[in-house]
Design a protein around this motif. Structure first.
Motif, PDB file in Angstrom:
ATOM      1  N   LEU A 146       0.839  -1.189   0.000  1.00  0.00           N
ATOM      2  CA  LEU A 146       0.000   0.000   0.000  1.00  0.00           C
ATOM      3  C   LEU A 146       0.876   1.240   0.000  1.00  0.00           C
ATOM      4  O   LEU A 146       1.817   1.340   0.789  1.00  0.00           O
ATOM      5  CB  LEU A 146      -0.901   0.017   1.234  1.00  0.00           C
ATOM      6  N   LYS A 147       0.563   2.153  -0.868  1.00  0.00           N
ATOM      7  CA  LYS A 147       1.211   3.462  -0.862  1.00  0.00           C
ATOM      8  C   LYS A 147       0.208   4.446  -0.276  1.00  0.00           C
ATOM      9  O   LYS A 147      -0.940   4.514  -0.724  1.00  0.00           O
ATOM     10  CB  LYS A 147       1.600   3.884  -2.279  1.00  0.00           C
ATOM     11  N   ILE A 148       0.634   5.191   0.718  1.00  0.00           N
ATOM     12  CA  ILE A 148      -0.209   6.201   1.363  1.00  0.00           C
ATOM     13  C   ILE A 148       0.421   7.553   1.094  1.00  0.00           C
ATOM     14  O   ILE A 148       1.531   7.831   1.542  1.00  0.00           O
ATOM     15  CB  ILE A 148      -0.321   5.958   2.881  1.00  0.00           C
ATOM     16  N   SER A 149      -0.287   8.396   0.346  1.00  0.00           N
ATOM     17  CA  SER A 149       0.195   9.744   0.038  1.00  0.00           C
ATOM     18  C   SER A 149      -0.620  10.747   0.831  1.00  0.00           C
ATOM     19  O   SER A 149      -1.850  10.723   0.795  1.00  0.00           O
ATOM     20  CB  SER A 149       0.048  10.034  -1.460  1.00  0.00           C
ATOM     21  N   GLU A 150       0.084  11.619   1.555  1.00  0.00           N
ATOM     22  CA  GLU A 150      -0.598  12.665   2.323  1.00  0.00           C
ATOM     23  C   GLU A 150      -0.708  13.921   1.473  1.00  0.00           C
ATOM     24  O   GLU A 150       0.275  14.402   0.914  1.00  0.00           O
ATOM     25  CB  GLU A 150       0.169  12.991   3.600  1.00  0.00           C
ATOM     26  N   ILE A 151      -1.925  14.416   1.401  1.00  0.00           N
ATOM     27  CA  ILE A 151      -2.188  15.678   0.710  1.00  0.00           C
ATOM     28  C   ILE A 151      -2.778  16.613   1.753  1.00  0.00           C
ATOM     29  O   ILE A 151      -3.929  16.458   2.164  1.00  0.00           O
ATOM     30  CB  ILE A 151      -3.169  15.471  -0.469  1.00  0.00           C
ATOM     31  N   ARG A 152      -1.961  17.518   2.212  1.00  0.00           N
ATOM     32  CA  ARG A 152      -2.398  18.446   3.257  1.00  0.00           C
ATOM     33  C   ARG A 152      -3.151  19.582   2.587  1.00  0.00           C
ATOM     34  O   ARG A 152      -2.592  20.341   1.813  1.00  0.00           O
ATOM     35  CB  ARG A 152      -1.185  18.965   4.034  1.00  0.00           C
ATOM     36  N   GLN A 153      -4.441  19.673   2.864  1.00  0.00           N
ATOM     37  CA  GLN A 153      -5.269  20.719   2.279  1.00  0.00           C
ATOM     38  C   GLN A 153      -5.011  22.062   2.960  1.00  0.00           C
ATOM     39  O   GLN A 153      -4.929  23.088   2.315  1.00  0.00           O
ATOM     40  CB  GLN A 153      -6.753  20.344   2.381  1.00  0.00           C
ATOM     41  N   ASN A 154      -4.923  22.020   4.279  1.00  0.00           N
ATOM     42  CA  ASN A 154      -4.610  23.186   5.096  1.00  0.00           C
ATOM     43  C   ASN A 154      -4.274  22.658   6.490  1.00  0.00           C
ATOM     44  O   ASN A 154      -4.124  21.455   6.672  1.00  0.00           O
ATOM     45  CB  ASN A 154      -5.773  24.200   5.101  1.00  0.00           C
ATOM     46  N   GLU A 155      -4.163  23.542   7.446  1.00  0.00           N
ATOM     47  CA  GLU A 155      -3.781  23.126   8.804  1.00  0.00           C
ATOM     48  C   GLU A 155      -4.766  22.154   9.442  1.00  0.00           C
ATOM     49  O   GLU A 155      -4.378  21.362  10.288  1.00  0.00           O
ATOM     50  CB  GLU A 155      -3.636  24.356   9.710  1.00  0.00           C
TER      51      GLU A 155
ATOM     52  N   GLN B 135      -7.140  20.108   7.618  1.00  0.00           N
ATOM     53  CA  GLN B 135      -7.677  19.045   6.768  1.00  0.00           C
ATOM     54  C   GLN B 135      -6.558  18.275   6.085  1.00  0.00           C
ATOM     55  O   GLN B 135      -5.670  18.852   5.474  1.00  0.00           O
ATOM     56  CB  GLN B 135      -8.621  19.589   5.701  1.00  0.00           C
ATOM     57  N   VAL B 136      -6.633  16.947   6.220  1.00  0.00           N
ATOM     58  CA  VAL B 136      -5.654  16.057   5.620  1.00  0.00           C
ATOM     59  C   VAL B 136      -6.393  15.047   4.748  1.00  0.00           C
ATOM     60  O   VAL B 136      -7.430  14.526   5.137  1.00  0.00           O
ATOM     61  CB  VAL B 136      -4.855  15.296   6.705  1.00  0.00           C
ATOM     62  N   GLU B 137      -5.830  14.797   3.571  1.00  0.00           N
ATOM     63  CA  GLU B 137      -6.336  13.735   2.705  1.00  0.00           C
ATOM     64  C   GLU B 137      -5.237  12.708   2.532  1.00  0.00           C
ATOM     65  O   GLU B 137      -4.084  13.063   2.279  1.00  0.00           O
ATOM     66  CB  GLU B 137      -6.735  14.291   1.339  1.00  0.00           C
ATOM     67  N   TYR B 138      -5.599  11.427   2.720  1.00  0.00           N
ATOM     68  CA  TYR B 138      -4.681  10.339   2.416  1.00  0.00           C
ATOM     69  C   TYR B 138      -5.191   9.645   1.164  1.00  0.00           C
ATOM     70  O   TYR B 138      -6.340   9.220   1.116  1.00  0.00           O
ATOM     71  CB  TYR B 138      -4.601   9.319   3.560  1.00  0.00           C
ATOM     72  N   ARG B 139      -4.316   9.553   0.154  1.00  0.00           N
ATOM     73  CA  ARG B 139      -4.654   8.818  -1.062  1.00  0.00           C
ATOM     74  C   ARG B 139      -4.029   7.438  -0.934  1.00  0.00           C
ATOM     75  O   ARG B 139      -2.824   7.306  -0.698  1.00  0.00           O
ATOM     76  CB  ARG B 139      -4.113   9.528  -2.288  1.00  0.00           C
TER      77      ARG B 139
ATOM     78  N   VAL C 148      -9.811  12.845   5.263  1.00  0.00           N
ATOM     79  CA  VAL C 148     -10.462  12.310   4.073  1.00  0.00           C
ATOM     80  C   VAL C 148      -9.575  11.211   3.510  1.00  0.00           C
ATOM     81  O   VAL C 148      -8.362  11.388   3.392  1.00  0.00           O
ATOM     82  CB  VAL C 148     -10.656  13.420   3.005  1.00  0.00           C
ATOM     83  N   LEU C 149     -10.184  10.074   3.175  1.00  0.00           N
ATOM     84  CA  LEU C 149      -9.464   8.997   2.509  1.00  0.00           C
ATOM     85  C   LEU C 149      -9.913   8.932   1.062  1.00  0.00           C
ATOM     86  O   LEU C 149     -11.108   8.796   0.788  1.00  0.00           O
ATOM     87  CB  LEU C 149      -9.740   7.649   3.185  1.00  0.00           C
ATOM     88  N   ASN C 150      -8.980   9.041   0.140  1.00  0.00           N
ATOM     89  CA  ASN C 150      -9.279   8.909  -1.280  1.00  0.00           C
ATOM     90  C   ASN C 150      -8.944   7.468  -1.659  1.00  0.00           C
ATOM     91  O   ASN C 150      -7.779   7.075  -1.663  1.00  0.00           O
ATOM     92  CB  ASN C 150      -8.459   9.893  -2.104  1.00  0.00           C
ATOM     93  N   LEU C 151      -9.976   6.690  -1.978  1.00  0.00           N
ATOM     94  CA  LEU C 151      -9.823   5.257  -2.219  1.00  0.00           C
ATOM     95  C   LEU C 151      -9.826   4.904  -3.706  1.00  0.00           C
ATOM     96  O   LEU C 151      -9.960   3.732  -4.060  1.00  0.00           O
ATOM     97  CB  LEU C 151     -10.943   4.499  -1.496  1.00  0.00           C
ATOM     98  N   ARG C 152      -9.678   5.886  -4.564  1.00  0.00           N
ATOM     99  CA  ARG C 152      -9.762   5.656  -6.018  1.00  0.00           C
ATOM    100  C   ARG C 152      -8.844   4.535  -6.494  1.00  0.00           C
ATOM    101  O   ARG C 152      -9.225   3.719  -7.318  1.00  0.00           O
ATOM    102  CB  ARG C 152      -9.424   6.924  -6.781  1.00  0.00           C
ATOM    103  N   ASN C 153      -7.629   4.465  -5.978  1.00  0.00           N
ATOM    104  CA  ASN C 153      -6.664   3.475  -6.441  1.00  0.00           C
ATOM    105  C   ASN C 153      -6.463   2.321  -5.463  1.00  0.00           C
ATOM    106  O   ASN C 153      -5.475   1.597  -5.558  1.00  0.00           O
ATOM    107  CB  ASN C 153      -5.321   4.151  -6.738  1.00  0.00           C
ATOM    108  N   LEU C 154      -7.404   2.159  -4.527  1.00  0.00           N
ATOM    109  CA  LEU C 154      -7.361   1.022  -3.612  1.00  0.00           C
ATOM    110  C   LEU C 154      -7.964  -0.176  -4.340  1.00  0.00           C
ATOM    111  O   LEU C 154      -9.140  -0.161  -4.704  1.00  0.00           O
ATOM    112  CB  LEU C 154      -8.139   1.335  -2.331  1.00  0.00           C
ATOM    113  N   ARG C 155      -7.171  -1.184  -4.586  1.00  0.00           N
ATOM    114  CA  ARG C 155      -7.586  -2.320  -5.414  1.00  0.00           C
ATOM    115  C   ARG C 155      -8.062  -3.524  -4.614  1.00  0.00           C
ATOM    116  O   ARG C 155      -8.793  -4.363  -5.131  1.00  0.00           O
ATOM    117  CB  ARG C 155      -6.443  -2.750  -6.333  1.00  0.00           C
ATOM    118  N   PHE C 156      -7.625  -3.639  -3.369  1.00  0.00           N
ATOM    119  CA  PHE C 156      -7.976  -4.797  -2.553  1.00  0.00           C
ATOM    120  C   PHE C 156      -8.024  -4.369  -1.098  1.00  0.00           C
ATOM    121  O   PHE C 156      -7.245  -3.531  -0.652  1.00  0.00           O
ATOM    122  CB  PHE C 156      -6.936  -5.921  -2.716  1.00  0.00           C
TER     123      PHE C 156
ATOM    124  N   LEU D  57     -13.730   8.740  -0.145  1.00  0.00           N
ATOM    125  CA  LEU D  57     -14.106   9.155  -1.488  1.00  0.00           C
ATOM    126  C   LEU D  57     -13.649   8.148  -2.535  1.00  0.00           C
ATOM    127  O   LEU D  57     -12.624   7.487  -2.358  1.00  0.00           O
ATOM    128  CB  LEU D  57     -13.472  10.507  -1.812  1.00  0.00           C
ATOM    129  N   ASN D  58     -14.388   8.075  -3.632  1.00  0.00           N
ATOM    130  CA  ASN D  58     -13.995   7.334  -4.836  1.00  0.00           C
ATOM    131  C   ASN D  58     -13.766   5.844  -4.600  1.00  0.00           C
ATOM    132  O   ASN D  58     -12.900   5.236  -5.220  1.00  0.00           O
ATOM    133  CB  ASN D  58     -12.725   7.945  -5.448  1.00  0.00           C
TER     134      ASN D  58
END
Length: 87
Positions: A2-11, A13-17, A45-53, A73-74
């Protein structure tokens, strides 16, 4: 794997892809990262677009996080079926 990428929206809000498979040791790694973000009172927020299993432990973690108001999401039909169905 699993690759977990952090996308910090602001102080506050955090999104993990998530890319790959949420299983084995990656379940605990995601749990740890989410706990840190939530302890800092971040909106998560968890972005699950590329979560395959997702295995049963991964699905259980996603259910736990949803109960803590973590947005998912996704999500693919496969992942949704495992999370919602408790497989």
């Amino acid at each position: 794997m699993l690759k977990i990428s952090e996308i910090r929206q602001n102080e506050s809000q955090v999104e993990y892809r998530l890319d790959g498979s949420l299983s084995g040791p990656w379940v605990e790694e995601l749990r740890r990262l989410c706990a840190l973000a939530l302890a800092q009172n971040c909106t998560l927020v968890l972005n699950l677009r590329n979560l395959r299993f997702v295995d049963k432990d991964g699905a259980a973690l996603l259910r736990e996080l949803a109960a803590q108001h973590v947005s998912q999401l996704n999500s693919s039909a496969f992942v949704r079926a495992h999370v919602q169905g408790g497989m």
